[in-house]
Design a protein around this motif. Structure first.
Motif, PDB file in Angstrom:
ATOM      1  N   LEU A   1       0.828  -1.214   0.000  1.00  0.00           N
ATOM      2  CA  LEU A   1       0.000   0.000   0.000  1.00  0.00           C
ATOM      3  C   LEU A   1       0.856   1.256   0.000  1.00  0.00           C
ATOM      4  O   LEU A   1       0.500   2.277  -0.589  1.00  0.00           O
ATOM      5  CB  LEU A   1      -0.916   0.012   1.223  1.00  0.00           C
ATOM      6  CG  LEU A   1      -2.269  -0.672   1.106  1.00  0.00           C
ATOM      7  CD1 LEU A   1      -2.986  -0.630   2.445  1.00  0.00           C
ATOM      8  CD2 LEU A   1      -3.110  -0.034   0.016  1.00  0.00           C
ATOM      9  N   GLU A   2       2.009   1.183   0.683  1.00  0.00           N
ATOM     10  CA  GLU A   2       2.880   2.356   0.782  1.00  0.00           C
ATOM     11  C   GLU A   2       3.851   2.451  -0.388  1.00  0.00           C
ATOM     12  O   GLU A   2       4.204   3.550  -0.825  1.00  0.00           O
ATOM     13  CB  GLU A   2       3.667   2.310   2.099  1.00  0.00           C
ATOM     14  CG  GLU A   2       2.815   2.457   3.350  1.00  0.00           C
ATOM     15  CD  GLU A   2       1.990   1.199   3.659  1.00  0.00           C
ATOM     16  OE1 GLU A   2       2.460   0.089   3.314  1.00  0.00           O
ATOM     17  OE2 GLU A   2       0.896   1.334   4.219  1.00  0.00           O
ATOM     18  N   ASN A   3       4.303   1.325  -0.893  1.00  0.00           N
ATOM     19  CA  ASN A   3       5.281   1.306  -1.973  1.00  0.00           C
ATOM     20  C   ASN A   3       4.612   0.850  -3.264  1.00  0.00           C
ATOM     21  O   ASN A   3       4.347  -0.319  -3.453  1.00  0.00           O
ATOM     22  CB  ASN A   3       6.445   0.358  -1.630  1.00  0.00           C
ATOM     23  CG  ASN A   3       7.427   0.208  -2.789  1.00  0.00           C
ATOM     24  OD1 ASN A   3       7.690   1.166  -3.515  1.00  0.00           O
ATOM     25  ND2 ASN A   3       7.943  -0.984  -2.981  1.00  0.00           N
ATOM     26  N   ASN A   4       4.314   1.798  -4.130  1.00  0.00           N
ATOM     27  CA  ASN A   4       3.680   1.547  -5.425  1.00  0.00           C
ATOM     28  C   ASN A   4       2.308   0.873  -5.282  1.00  0.00           C
ATOM     29  O   ASN A   4       2.111  -0.276  -5.694  1.00  0.00           O
ATOM     30  CB  ASN A   4       4.592   0.696  -6.318  1.00  0.00           C
ATOM     31  CG  ASN A   4       4.351   0.990  -7.788  1.00  0.00           C
ATOM     32  OD1 ASN A   4       3.251   1.372  -8.170  1.00  0.00           O
ATOM     33  ND2 ASN A   4       5.369   0.805  -8.603  1.00  0.00           N
TER      34      ASN A   4
ATOM     35  N   LEU B   1      16.071  16.763  -6.448  1.00  0.00           N
ATOM     36  CA  LEU B   1      14.805  17.477  -6.634  1.00  0.00           C
ATOM     37  C   LEU B   1      13.594  16.567  -6.732  1.00  0.00           C
ATOM     38  O   LEU B   1      12.458  17.035  -6.628  1.00  0.00           O
ATOM     39  CB  LEU B   1      14.894  18.342  -7.897  1.00  0.00           C
ATOM     40  CG  LEU B   1      15.982  19.421  -7.902  1.00  0.00           C
ATOM     41  CD1 LEU B   1      16.051  20.096  -9.262  1.00  0.00           C
ATOM     42  CD2 LEU B   1      15.719  20.436  -6.806  1.00  0.00           C
ATOM     43  N   GLY B   2      13.801  15.271  -6.956  1.00  0.00           N
ATOM     44  CA  GLY B   2      12.683  14.342  -7.142  1.00  0.00           C
ATOM     45  C   GLY B   2      11.619  14.404  -6.063  1.00  0.00           C
ATOM     46  O   GLY B   2      10.417  14.466  -6.369  1.00  0.00           O
ATOM     47  N   PRO B   3      12.016  14.414  -4.769  1.00  0.00           N
ATOM     48  CA  PRO B   3      10.993  14.464  -3.705  1.00  0.00           C
ATOM     49  C   PRO B   3      10.079  15.678  -3.803  1.00  0.00           C
ATOM     50  O   PRO B   3       8.910  15.620  -3.411  1.00  0.00           O
ATOM     51  CB  PRO B   3      11.841  14.492  -2.427  1.00  0.00           C
ATOM     52  CG  PRO B   3      13.091  13.755  -2.807  1.00  0.00           C
ATOM     53  CD  PRO B   3      13.359  14.170  -4.234  1.00  0.00           C
ATOM     54  N   ALA B   4      10.583  16.793  -4.337  1.00  0.00           N
ATOM     55  CA  ALA B   4       9.744  17.986  -4.482  1.00  0.00           C
ATOM     56  C   ALA B   4       8.656  17.788  -5.520  1.00  0.00           C
ATOM     57  O   ALA B   4       7.655  18.513  -5.533  1.00  0.00           O
ATOM     58  CB  ALA B   4      10.615  19.188  -4.875  1.00  0.00           C
ATOM     59  N   PHE B   5       8.843  16.782  -6.392  1.00  0.00           N
ATOM     60  CA  PHE B   5       7.847  16.465  -7.416  1.00  0.00           C
ATOM     61  C   PHE B   5       7.076  15.192  -7.080  1.00  0.00           C
ATOM     62  O   PHE B   5       6.447  14.585  -7.942  1.00  0.00           O
ATOM     63  CB  PHE B   5       8.533  16.326  -8.782  1.00  0.00           C
ATOM     64  CG  PHE B   5       9.096  17.611  -9.310  1.00  0.00           C
ATOM     65  CD1 PHE B   5       8.313  18.472 -10.061  1.00  0.00           C
ATOM     66  CD2 PHE B   5      10.400  17.976  -9.018  1.00  0.00           C
ATOM     67  CE1 PHE B   5       8.833  19.668 -10.533  1.00  0.00           C
ATOM     68  CE2 PHE B   5      10.922  19.179  -9.487  1.00  0.00           C
ATOM     69  CZ  PHE B   5      10.135  20.032 -10.244  1.00  0.00           C
TER      70      PHE B   5
ATOM     71  N   HIS C   1      14.321   2.910  -9.739  1.00  0.00           N
ATOM     72  CA  HIS C   1      13.876   3.118 -11.113  1.00  0.00           C
ATOM     73  C   HIS C   1      14.834   3.941 -11.973  1.00  0.00           C
ATOM     74  O   HIS C   1      14.944   3.683 -13.175  1.00  0.00           O
ATOM     75  CB  HIS C   1      12.495   3.801 -11.136  1.00  0.00           C
ATOM     76  CG  HIS C   1      11.397   2.959 -10.572  1.00  0.00           C
ATOM     77  ND1 HIS C   1      11.135   2.886  -9.229  1.00  0.00           N
ATOM     78  CD2 HIS C   1      10.494   2.144 -11.179  1.00  0.00           C
ATOM     79  CE1 HIS C   1      10.117   2.064  -9.018  1.00  0.00           C
ATOM     80  NE2 HIS C   1       9.717   1.607 -10.179  1.00  0.00           N
ATOM     81  N   LEU C   2      15.470   4.926 -11.392  1.00  0.00           N
ATOM     82  CA  LEU C   2      16.298   5.842 -12.174  1.00  0.00           C
ATOM     83  C   LEU C   2      17.459   5.100 -12.845  1.00  0.00           C
ATOM     84  O   LEU C   2      18.246   4.419 -12.188  1.00  0.00           O
ATOM     85  CB  LEU C   2      16.834   6.949 -11.271  1.00  0.00           C
ATOM     86  CG  LEU C   2      17.636   8.052 -11.966  1.00  0.00           C
ATOM     87  CD1 LEU C   2      16.740   8.876 -12.887  1.00  0.00           C
ATOM     88  CD2 LEU C   2      18.291   8.965 -10.913  1.00  0.00           C
ATOM     89  N   GLY C   3      17.541   5.235 -14.162  1.00  0.00           N
ATOM     90  CA  GLY C   3      18.649   4.651 -14.909  1.00  0.00           C
ATOM     91  C   GLY C   3      18.578   3.152 -15.125  1.00  0.00           C
ATOM     92  O   GLY C   3      19.497   2.571 -15.713  1.00  0.00           O
TER      93      GLY C   3
ATOM     94  N   GLN D   1      12.787   8.947  -2.443  1.00  0.00           N
ATOM     95  CA  GLN D   1      14.148   8.492  -2.706  1.00  0.00           C
ATOM     96  C   GLN D   1      14.168   6.988  -3.018  1.00  0.00           C
ATOM     97  O   GLN D   1      14.966   6.531  -3.840  1.00  0.00           O
ATOM     98  CB  GLN D   1      15.053   8.794  -1.507  1.00  0.00           C
ATOM     99  CG  GLN D   1      15.346  10.271  -1.313  1.00  0.00           C
ATOM    100  CD  GLN D   1      16.166  10.866  -2.461  1.00  0.00           C
ATOM    101  OE1 GLN D   1      16.722  10.159  -3.302  1.00  0.00           O
ATOM    102  NE2 GLN D   1      16.235  12.190  -2.514  1.00  0.00           N
ATOM    103  N   GLU D   2      13.275   6.242  -2.388  1.00  0.00           N
ATOM    104  CA  GLU D   2      13.208   4.797  -2.652  1.00  0.00           C
ATOM    105  C   GLU D   2      12.777   4.554  -4.097  1.00  0.00           C
ATOM    106  O   GLU D   2      13.354   3.699  -4.792  1.00  0.00           O
ATOM    107  CB  GLU D   2      12.235   4.120  -1.690  1.00  0.00           C
ATOM    108  CG  GLU D   2      12.166   2.604  -1.872  1.00  0.00           C
ATOM    109  CD  GLU D   2      11.218   1.957  -0.879  1.00  0.00           C
ATOM    110  OE1 GLU D   2      11.386   0.747  -0.620  1.00  0.00           O
ATOM    111  OE2 GLU D   2      10.302   2.640  -0.377  1.00  0.00           O
TER     112      GLU D   2
END
Length: 361
Positions: A173-176, A308-312, A322-324, A316-317
């Motif tokens: 429920l919390e992760n995706n 900056l990701g968290p601001a959008f 996912h990144l890259g 971080q998890e």
């Protein structure tokens, strides 16, 4: 639950004499599915949440006018028991397409926004199938997200390649919550199929669905994602996120093959074998629209995304998993068994962009 092989019997009757149900007919995928079914000669029942919603239903009304007497609209609510019974009467195939898809940053309450509509809605449709003796096959719209939770999960699969034999075990429920909800819904459907012998199920598991939308009012998360790209949210640089992609028209065709082919069984990944990144999408589109300054011209390094990701709305998890990250997709069952021929990603993106522009003129 492991999907059972087919019993050898196909869906009875020729397409011209068959009545089928498509749930959520005003949705991105469902509208294309309704159109292709009508073009193949089927009689189509489809459900919508409100028959008075003129904006969403305009494409369906146009299809009904162009195929007189072969498309009927019914009101139904995924959370209301019994609301699909009338629409399902006389149907031999049920395409359960209706389910919410929101991007992670748009989900406020995982249980309310994702799990309840997906799981309760699936159970509502399954209960109606149990009461409708004419139904022989359920074609269930799932997602590759019911196979993996995060991209990092695919690294643990054989040859680091996505295939149908895996089920998502990492989402919560919390992760995706979207992937979690779709996994619960698909498992519930397989369990219901295994508990009886009258009808059989086939699951279609597409990647990110792109292509021209027939319904301007659609709230599909895949449309929202490209909307951000087209509107210039990434003009400063494209973050290094890649996607398993499928053209909405190919996804609709896969549903029909899954219903019509007697040997179709189990789960079918519907996605291109290679992932496509935001930057690659932009490069393709800029070849056709070189003057569009909103499309990013460069790829963004990883470090600003992490900062900056968290601001959008990206945790971080999520960024770490996912990144890259890229992986290959084993889509051979869809091509070899369903006979699917995938459109090039360039055609999909160009048509998607064209439809997006036309709907805003």
């Amino acid at each position: 639950m492991t999907p059972r092989p087919p019993r050898g019997a196909g869906v009875n009757g020729s397409p011209a004499g068959r009545t089928v149900l498509v749930t959520g007919g005003s949705g991105f995928v469902a509208a294309h599915l309704v159109r292709q079914l009508l073009e193949r000669g089927h009689h189509v029942h489809t459900t919508v949440r409100a028959t008075a919603d003129a904006a969403k239903l305009r494409p369906l009304h146009a299809l009904r006018e162009s195929h007189p007497g072969r498309l009927e609209l019914f009101e139904a609510d995924l959370l209301t028991e019994g609301s699909f019974d009338e629409a399902m009467k006389g149907c031999s195939v049920v395409f359960h397409v209706a389910s919410p898809f929101l991007m992670p940053e748009k989900i406020k309450d995982g249980r309310r926004d994702m799990v309840e509509p997906a799981l309760t809605g699936t159970r509502t449709v399954l209960a109606a199938i149990a009461r409708t003796e004419t139904v022989e096959r359920l074609v269930f719209t799932s997602t590759v997200g019911a196979i993996f939770g995060d991209y990092a999960d695919v690294r643990e699969m054989d040859d680091r390649t996505l295939s149908e034999k895996y089920f998502n075990t990492s989402s919560t429920l919390e992760n995706n919550p979207y992937h979690y909800a779709k996994t619960l819904a698909e498992r519930a459907a397989w369990e219901a199929e295994a508990a009886q012998s009258r009808w059989r199920m086939v699951s279609v598991n597409p990647g990110l669905i792109l292509g021209p939308s027939l319904t301007p009012a659609s709230d599909s998360g895949s449309l929202f994602l490209l909307d951000e790209l087209f509107k210039g949210y990434f003009f400063y640089g494209a973050p290094d996120f890649s996607f398993t992609t499928a053209d909405v028209r190919d996804v609709a065709a896969a549903h029909i093959a899954a219903a019509e082919l007697p040997g179709a069984h189990g789960r079918y990944i519907v996605a291109a074998p290679e992932m496509t990144s935001f930057h690659e999408m932009s490069v393709i589109l800029r070849r056709h629209h070189p003057r569009d300054r909103r499309l990013p011209r460069t790829a963004l390094p990883h470090w600003p995304v992490r900062i900056l990701g968290p601001a959008f709305g990206l945790s971080q998890e999520y960024i770490r998993h996912h990144l890259g990250i890229r992986f290959r997709v084993d889509n051979r069952r869809s091509t070899e068994e369903l006979g699917l021929t995938y459109r090039p990603i360039e055609e999909t993106l160009v048509d998607h962009y064209r439809a997006w522009r036309e709907q805003r003129i």
